[in-house]
Design a protein around this motif. Structure first.
Motif, PDB file in Angstrom:
ATOM      1  N   VAL A  81       0.849  -1.190   0.000  1.00 16.17           N
ATOM      2  CA  VAL A  81       0.000   0.000   0.000  1.00 16.17           C
ATOM      3  C   VAL A  81       0.888   1.244   0.000  1.00 16.17           C
ATOM      4  O   VAL A  81       1.866   1.321   0.737  1.00 16.17           O
ATOM      5  CB  VAL A  81      -0.967   0.049   1.208  1.00 16.17           C
ATOM      6  N   ILE A  82       0.546   2.174  -0.874  1.00  7.43           N
ATOM      7  CA  ILE A  82       1.193   3.473  -0.897  1.00  7.43           C
ATOM      8  C   ILE A  82       0.104   4.508  -1.146  1.00  7.43           C
ATOM      9  O   ILE A  82      -0.882   4.226  -1.830  1.00  7.43           O
ATOM     10  CB  ILE A  82       2.297   3.585  -1.978  1.00  7.43           C
ATOM     11  N   GLY A  83       0.263   5.675  -0.578  1.00  6.98           N
ATOM     12  CA  GLY A  83      -0.747   6.705  -0.787  1.00  6.98           C
ATOM     13  C   GLY A  83      -0.340   8.020  -0.159  1.00  6.98           C
ATOM     14  O   GLY A  83       0.556   8.091   0.682  1.00  6.98           O
ATOM     15  N   THR A  84      -1.016   9.057  -0.616  1.00  6.25           N
ATOM     16  CA  THR A  84      -0.794  10.393  -0.076  1.00  6.25           C
ATOM     17  C   THR A  84      -2.145  11.058   0.159  1.00  6.25           C
ATOM     18  O   THR A  84      -3.143  10.696  -0.462  1.00  6.25           O
ATOM     19  CB  THR A  84       0.032  11.274  -1.035  1.00  6.25           C
ATOM     20  N   PHE A  85      -2.148  12.014   1.063  1.00  3.47           N
ATOM     21  CA  PHE A  85      -3.368  12.755   1.361  1.00  3.47           C
ATOM     22  C   PHE A  85      -2.969  14.116   1.915  1.00  3.47           C
ATOM     23  O   PHE A  85      -2.062  14.216   2.743  1.00  3.47           O
ATOM     24  CB  PHE A  85      -4.225  11.990   2.378  1.00  3.47           C
ATOM     25  N   ASP A  86      -3.622  15.160   1.442  1.00  2.00           N
ATOM     26  CA  ASP A  86      -3.372  16.515   1.922  1.00  2.00           C
ATOM     27  C   ASP A  86      -4.618  17.033   2.630  1.00  2.00           C
ATOM     28  O   ASP A  86      -5.725  16.902   2.113  1.00  2.00           O
ATOM     29  CB  ASP A  86      -3.017  17.447   0.765  1.00  2.00           C
ATOM     30  N   LEU A  87      -4.423  17.607   3.785  1.00  5.52           N
ATOM     31  CA  LEU A  87      -5.519  18.136   4.587  1.00  5.52           C
ATOM     32  C   LEU A  87      -5.198  19.566   4.993  1.00  5.52           C
ATOM     33  O   LEU A  87      -4.080  19.873   5.395  1.00  5.52           O
ATOM     34  CB  LEU A  87      -5.720  17.280   5.844  1.00  5.52           C
ATOM     35  N   VAL A  88      -6.185  20.435   4.853  1.00  8.38           N
ATOM     36  CA  VAL A  88      -6.054  21.825   5.284  1.00  8.38           C
ATOM     37  C   VAL A  88      -6.963  22.021   6.495  1.00  8.38           C
ATOM     38  O   VAL A  88      -8.147  21.678   6.443  1.00  8.38           O
ATOM     39  CB  VAL A  88      -6.443  22.801   4.147  1.00  8.38           C
TER      40      VAL A  88
END
Length: 180
Positions: A81-88
């Motif tokens: 599993v690989i992944g990215t996520f951006d949260l403001v």
């Protein structure tokens, strides 16, 4: 569900700059969420926490593997599993998490818990259809796969042979379609 304390970041004392947090996620993390689809978990989570004057930016990056059962053969295997996520994170009058990548917290808040975001990122990084690599390349031998092969539909060649054994009257009717 009790919030996991090690995933709570008190941002009130942090300087206006980027801060790095690393977490090693294992099976006990998912037990807090009562999620038991994984046999084993080994995922490294990197968080770049950027504090600005009016908002916070969180950049998640995960990499590792989860041990799951194959949907076809029920054999356990390690799924990468690989992944990215951006949260403001913005500040407002009341708490609001209606948007996927924007979180609004009240002005008086001084900390944020990121456990839910890591949980969702790992779950969504696993493919919906889990197929053992041995099933895809044909190297896995199991009783279930043998039974599936035995019960699978006949090959197209056998269907073509059976179509040749059609009543000859139908063939005469097919000639009418081509005689225009």
């Amino acid at each position: 569900m009790k919030p996991l304390k090690e995933f709570t970041i008190p941002f009130i004392g942090l300087k206006l700059d980027k801060h790095h947090f690393d977490y090693q996620i294992d099976k006990t993390f998912f037990e807090h969420f009562e999620y038991d689809d994984f046999n084993d978990v080994s995922v490294k989570t990197e968080l770049v926490f950027e504090k600005k004057t009016t908002l916070l930016e969180l950049h998640f990056k995960i990499s590792g593997s989860v041990n799951v059962n194959c949907d076809i053969s029920n054999e356990p295997y390690n799924q990468n599993v690989i992944g990215t996520f951006d949260l403001v994170v913005k500040f407002g009058d009341s708490y609001n998490d209606e948007h996927d990548d924007i979180l609004i917290v009240p002005h008086g808040e001084y900390e944020i818990n990121i456990a839910q975001y890591i949980y969702e990122l790992i779950i969504l990084s696993v493919p919906a259809k889990r197929i053992h690599p041995g099933v895809e390349n044909g190297t896995l031998k199991s009783e279930i796969l043998q039974k599936l092969e035995e019960l699978s539909p006949k090959d197209l060649e056998e269907k073509e042979k059976s179509s040749e054994d059609i009543d000859p009257r139908w063939n005469t009717l097919k000639k009418l379609l081509t005689d225009k």
